[in-house]
Scaffold this active site. Sequence first.
Site, PDB file in Angstrom:
ATOM      1  N   ARG A  46       6.456  76.380 -98.527  1.00  0.00           N
ATOM      2  CA  ARG A  46       7.636  75.579 -98.817  1.00  0.00           C
ATOM      3  C   ARG A  46       8.440  76.091-100.010  1.00  0.00           C
ATOM      4  NH1 ARG A  46       5.829  69.486 -98.611  1.00  0.00           N
ATOM      5  NH2 ARG A  46       4.016  70.613 -99.266  1.00  0.00           N
ATOM      6  N   HIS A 173     -14.988  78.059 -87.926  1.00  0.00           N
ATOM      7  CA  HIS A 173     -15.338  79.408 -88.391  1.00  0.00           C
ATOM      8  C   HIS A 173     -16.813  79.733 -88.165  1.00  0.00           C
ATOM      9  CE1 HIS A 173     -16.595  77.391 -92.106  1.00  0.00           C
ATOM     10  NE2 HIS A 173     -17.244  78.491 -92.439  1.00  0.00           N
ATOM     11  N   ASP A 230     -17.390  66.375 -91.934  1.00  0.00           N
ATOM     12  CA  ASP A 230     -17.062  67.703 -92.466  1.00  0.00           C
ATOM     13  C   ASP A 230     -17.899  68.799 -91.809  1.00  0.00           C
ATOM     14  OD1 ASP A 230     -15.709  69.402 -94.426  1.00  0.00           O
ATOM     15  OD2 ASP A 230     -17.662  69.583 -95.408  1.00  0.00           O
ATOM     16  N   HIS A 235     -19.422  72.078 -87.084  1.00  0.00           N
ATOM     17  CA  HIS A 235     -20.260  73.277 -87.204  1.00  0.00           C
ATOM     18  C   HIS A 235     -21.661  73.080 -86.616  1.00  0.00           C
ATOM     19  CE1 HIS A 235     -16.979  74.524 -89.603  1.00  0.00           C
ATOM     20  NE2 HIS A 235     -17.378  74.061 -90.765  1.00  0.00           N
ATOM     21  N   LYS A 326     -24.769  69.002 -99.419  1.00  0.00           N
ATOM     22  CA  LYS A 326     -24.234  69.725-100.571  1.00  0.00           C
ATOM     23  C   LYS A 326     -25.205  69.580-101.729  1.00  0.00           C
ATOM     24  CE  LYS A 326     -19.813  70.172 -98.998  1.00  0.00           C
ATOM     25  NZ  LYS A 326     -19.369  71.516 -98.620  1.00  0.00           N
TER      26      LYS A 326
HETATM   27  C1  BG6 Z   1     -16.258  74.015 -94.213  1.00  0.00           C
HETATM   28  C2  BG6 Z   1     -16.516  72.709 -94.881  1.00  0.00           C
HETATM   29  O1  BG6 Z   1     -15.789  73.810 -92.910  1.00  0.00           O
HETATM   30  O2  BG6 Z   1     -17.462  74.771 -94.169  1.00  0.00           O
HETATM   31  C3  BG6 Z   1     -17.060  72.928 -96.279  1.00  0.00           C
HETATM   32  O3  BG6 Z   1     -15.323  71.949 -94.953  1.00  0.00           O
HETATM   33  C4  BG6 Z   1     -18.264  73.831 -96.242  1.00  0.00           C
HETATM   34  O4  BG6 Z   1     -17.376  71.688 -96.914  1.00  0.00           O
HETATM   35  C5  BG6 Z   1     -17.985  75.100 -95.443  1.00  0.00           C
HETATM   36  O5  BG6 Z   1     -18.616  74.177 -97.585  1.00  0.00           O
HETATM   37  C6  BG6 Z   1     -19.245  75.895 -95.229  1.00  0.00           C
HETATM   38  O6  BG6 Z   1     -18.933  77.145 -94.680  1.00  0.00           O
HETATM   39  P1  BG6 Z   1     -19.850  78.404 -94.941  1.00  0.00           P
HETATM   40  O7  BG6 Z   1     -19.277  79.478 -94.075  1.00  0.00           O
HETATM   41  O8  BG6 Z   1     -19.782  78.705 -96.416  1.00  0.00           O
HETATM   42  O9  BG6 Z   1     -21.230  78.009 -94.532  1.00  0.00           O
END
Ligand code: BG6
Length: 477
Positions: A46, A173, A230, A235, A326
């Site tokens: 922006r 990811h 999250d 994941h 965490k």
């Molecule tokens: C993210 C979460 O999608 O994945 C984070 O929002 C998390 O909270 C992260 O820390 C973990 O990814 P990686 O690749 O470091 O295991």
Amino acid sequence: IPVDPFDLVIFGITGDLARRKILPGLFHRALVGQLPEGARVIGSARSDMEQSEFQDMVRNSLLEFAPGTAADTDALNAFLDKLSYVRVDATGGGGWSELAKLLRPDVIRAFYLSVSPSLFGPIAASLNTHGIATPQSRIVVEKPFGHDLETARSLNAELRRNFDEHQIYRIDHYLGKETVQNLMALRFANSLWEPLWNATHIDHVQITVAESIGVGGRGDYYDRSGAMRDMVQNHLMQLLCLTAMEPPSKLSPNAVRDEKVKVIEALEPVAQDDIVRGQYRQAAGNDSYVDHVGNPDSRTESFVAMKVNIGNWRWAGTPFYLRTGKKLRARCSEIVVMFRDPPHMIFPKLEGRRGNALIIRLQPDEGITLRTTIKEPGPGGLRLAEVTLDMTFADALSDGAEAQDAYERLIMDVIRGDQTLFMRGDEVEAAWEWADPLIAGWAEAHQRPHPYDAGGSGPEDALMLLHRDGRRWREMD
Ligand code: BG6
């Protein structure tokens, strides 16, 4: 192998994800020669920025987040030449015609929305109304994809008003991680495992994604989400699907994703007794979660563990235990497949025997370990011992092969037009449909999460989840 020429537009180029992952990933692909001569990256945000200011921002990001590689100044300058900046106001009208002018007619167009989900719909619509999106364009969106089923449905609807499903790339990811893809190769390119990959031979599966870091600067977002939204809904669910799914008939995006959806649909409702939520408290020099996020009354979980049953022919009777959190004692992500004991043991009992296990490590050192039982070497008679056969991917990489970060791989897949490692709309919705009632259940019960020490292994009750079934978690280390 270089990909075809492309124009990649990154919305939110000054954001954390772009600076930390997307730009270093693209630069790394340039270094290994995968970006063709005709690759162009257009950053957008922006704020007003001159081209030189933009290049400085990119240079600084690479020096910070890809320090080793960015020292190669010739390569860095060649990369910067591929980049340009355009200011676009995603919610207002400004900047779209300037963006349109920068795009070439005959190359692949991809739009990466590294922005808040509230902007997915407005940006998708503007790309269409300004004639920037073509039927061949791809749109990439980041998580969080919705906060619950309802919001995920409306995000899907907003995107689909302007793009077809085959153009939409929803990033998780975790699917770009080397070991996660290896899970498919391990299962479906070998004849060794698949005959054993069922409830007859597997006692249970543990999926752990433990993080030693906290919530960093994302306290606001995290406190509204918690570990379930999250990490688990996306994941861990992906890891569970790839571990549990039936062999797809081919390696096509829809064949793979159809099988994953079937797993999610087969998940049985999880009883609240089978879920342990935790929140870290002050310990070992760490602030507590509530202090960190500045919300003394927070009931958000920074840890969750649960027992999940898959109601289908292959898995009935074999629970999957999931846990993530965490501020745990180690960064350790792995899938542990625990095999059943032999039906009849002819050897003296081995105290502390853990049993056969296949351990698929995602982090920190990606690899595979097989725990097996042998005769204890030496003259002490026929006594048993457990040993591990270890394979680390870093050692197994063929000479000259370069490790790839998840984001690099996924961005290149977007350019290639391969959706296999991206979540389909119905898959995301199915995962929310499973997660929503669990979240509602503990909200209705006004449940407080169990405290655990920062830097520890999670709440005691998470250990009990397995103990009461006569099992135990593999240590996080
Ligand atoms: C993210 C979460 O999608 O994945 C984070 O929002 C998390 O909270 C992260 O820390 C973990 O990814 P990686 O690749 O470091 O295991």
